[in-house]
Design a protein around this motif. Structure first.
Motif, PDB file in Angstrom:
ATOM      1  N   LYS A 192       3.705  10.311  -7.040  1.00  0.00           N
ATOM      2  CA  LYS A 192       4.672  10.696  -8.065  1.00  0.00           C
ATOM      3  C   LYS A 192       3.976  10.918  -9.398  1.00  0.00           C
ATOM      4  CE  LYS A 192       8.771   8.680  -8.055  1.00  0.00           C
ATOM      5  NZ  LYS A 192       9.849   7.704  -8.303  1.00  0.00           N
ATOM      6  N   HIS A 193       3.028  10.043  -9.730  1.00  0.00           N
ATOM      7  CA  HIS A 193       2.273  10.168 -10.971  1.00  0.00           C
ATOM      8  C   HIS A 193       1.461  11.466 -10.975  1.00  0.00           C
ATOM      9  CE1 HIS A 193      -0.388   9.251 -14.298  1.00  0.00           C
ATOM     10  NE2 HIS A 193      -1.421   9.407 -13.500  1.00  0.00           N
ATOM     11  N   LYS A 194       0.784  11.768  -9.865  1.00  0.00           N
ATOM     12  CA  LYS A 194      -0.019  12.988  -9.792  1.00  0.00           C
ATOM     13  C   LYS A 194       0.859  14.234  -9.891  1.00  0.00           C
ATOM     14  CE  LYS A 194      -2.332  12.015  -6.015  1.00  0.00           C
ATOM     15  NZ  LYS A 194      -3.299  12.112  -4.907  1.00  0.00           N
ATOM     16  N   LEU A 195       2.034  14.171  -9.289  1.00  0.00           N
ATOM     17  CA  LEU A 195       2.952  15.305  -9.345  1.00  0.00           C
ATOM     18  C   LEU A 195       3.423  15.551 -10.781  1.00  0.00           C
ATOM     19  CD1 LEU A 195       4.560  17.407  -7.720  1.00  0.00           C
ATOM     20  CD2 LEU A 195       6.368  15.729  -7.531  1.00  0.00           C
ATOM     21  N   LYS A 196       3.783  14.475 -11.487  1.00  0.00           N
ATOM     22  CA  LYS A 196       4.203  14.618 -12.885  1.00  0.00           C
ATOM     23  C   LYS A 196       3.066  15.165 -13.737  1.00  0.00           C
ATOM     24  CE  LYS A 196       6.421  11.163 -14.744  1.00  0.00           C
ATOM     25  NZ  LYS A 196       6.846   9.776 -15.072  1.00  0.00           N
ATOM     26  N   LYS A 197       1.863  14.695 -13.500  1.00  0.00           N
ATOM     27  CA  LYS A 197       0.695  15.146 -14.251  1.00  0.00           C
ATOM     28  C   LYS A 197       0.431  16.629 -13.989  1.00  0.00           C
ATOM     29  CE  LYS A 197      -4.063  13.628 -15.021  1.00  0.00           C
ATOM     30  NZ  LYS A 197      -5.107  12.715 -14.560  1.00  0.00           N
TER      31      LYS A 197
ATOM     32  N   VAL B 273       0.836  -1.189   0.000  1.00  0.00           N
ATOM     33  CA  VAL B 273       0.000   0.000   0.000  1.00  0.00           C
ATOM     34  C   VAL B 273       0.882   1.254   0.000  1.00  0.00           C
ATOM     35  CG1 VAL B 273      -1.708   1.298   1.327  1.00  0.00           C
ATOM     36  CG2 VAL B 273      -1.922  -1.148   1.129  1.00  0.00           C
ATOM     37  N   LYS B 274       1.977   1.242   0.787  1.00  0.00           N
ATOM     38  CA  LYS B 274       2.857   2.412   0.843  1.00  0.00           C
ATOM     39  C   LYS B 274       3.516   2.661  -0.510  1.00  0.00           C
ATOM     40  CE  LYS B 274       4.058   2.217   5.714  1.00  0.00           C
ATOM     41  NZ  LYS B 274       5.159   2.064   6.683  1.00  0.00           N
ATOM     42  N   ILE B 275       3.954   1.586  -1.139  1.00  0.00           N
ATOM     43  CA  ILE B 275       4.604   1.725  -2.446  1.00  0.00           C
ATOM     44  C   ILE B 275       3.605   2.249  -3.465  1.00  0.00           C
ATOM     45  CG2 ILE B 275       5.697   0.455  -4.334  1.00  0.00           C
ATOM     46  CD1 ILE B 275       6.821  -1.449  -2.198  1.00  0.00           C
ATOM     47  N   ARG B 276       2.403   1.724  -3.427  1.00  0.00           N
ATOM     48  CA  ARG B 276       1.365   2.154  -4.377  1.00  0.00           C
ATOM     49  C   ARG B 276       1.048   3.648  -4.175  1.00  0.00           C
ATOM     50  NH1 ARG B 276      -4.809   0.752  -4.650  1.00  0.00           N
ATOM     51  NH2 ARG B 276      -5.173   1.206  -6.833  1.00  0.00           N
ATOM     52  N   ARG B 277       0.941   4.077  -2.908  1.00  0.00           N
ATOM     53  CA  ARG B 277       0.652   5.483  -2.624  1.00  0.00           C
ATOM     54  C   ARG B 277       1.797   6.373  -3.115  1.00  0.00           C
ATOM     55  NH1 ARG B 277       1.268   6.753   2.931  1.00  0.00           N
ATOM     56  NH2 ARG B 277      -0.110   5.014   3.363  1.00  0.00           N
ATOM     57  N   ARG B 278       3.026   5.937  -2.881  1.00  0.00           N
ATOM     58  CA  ARG B 278       4.180   6.721  -3.327  1.00  0.00           C
ATOM     59  C   ARG B 278       4.195   6.840  -4.851  1.00  0.00           C
ATOM     60  NH1 ARG B 278       8.542   4.363  -0.551  1.00  0.00           N
ATOM     61  NH2 ARG B 278       8.747   2.867  -2.226  1.00  0.00           N
ATOM     62  N   LYS B 279       3.926   5.753  -5.551  1.00  0.00           N
ATOM     63  CA  LYS B 279       3.878   5.787  -7.015  1.00  0.00           C
ATOM     64  C   LYS B 279       2.755   6.688  -7.506  1.00  0.00           C
ATOM     65  CE  LYS B 279       5.998   1.409  -8.261  1.00  0.00           C
ATOM     66  NZ  LYS B 279       5.860   0.200  -9.048  1.00  0.00           N
ATOM     67  N   MET B 280       1.605   6.625  -6.849  1.00  0.00           N
ATOM     68  CA  MET B 280       0.469   7.442  -7.258  1.00  0.00           C
ATOM     69  C   MET B 280       0.769   8.919  -7.036  1.00  0.00           C
ATOM     70  SD  MET B 280      -2.266   6.928  -8.744  1.00  0.00           S
ATOM     71  CE  MET B 280      -3.348   8.158  -9.388  1.00  0.00           C
TER      72      MET B 280
END
Length: 78
Positions: free
Chosen positions: A10-15, A1-8
């Motif tokens: 990062k994705h939102k920040l790039k977007k 869950v922590k890894i998924r949140r971190r990836k999400m």
């Protein structure tokens, strides 16, 4: 869950950065323009001070202060 949140995140920040690229560019350009304007104003004030400076008056004032302090020096005597 922590890894998924971190990836999400990062994705939102790039977007978000991709969407706001024009705003960020204009903000950076305006910041540089303001910095340049402040620099030019400071340079103009220094140039104005240099134009207003009178060397003869400065020396006369310094000699007057020295004489008031107890020094009697005649600079122009040979």
């Amino acid at each position: 869950v922590k890894i998924r949140r971190r990836k999400m995140n990062k994705h939102k920040l790039k977007k978000c950065r991709k969407r706001q690229v024009h705003k960020r560019r204009t903000d950076r350009i305006m910041k540089e323009k303001k910095k340049e304007m402040r620099f030019q104003e400071k340079l103009a004030s220094i140039a104005q001070w240099a134009d207003d400076f009178n060397a003869q008056e400065f020396v006369d004032n310094e000699l007057k202060l020295a004489r008031r302090g107890g020094f009697s020096v005649d600079v122009f005597q040979t």
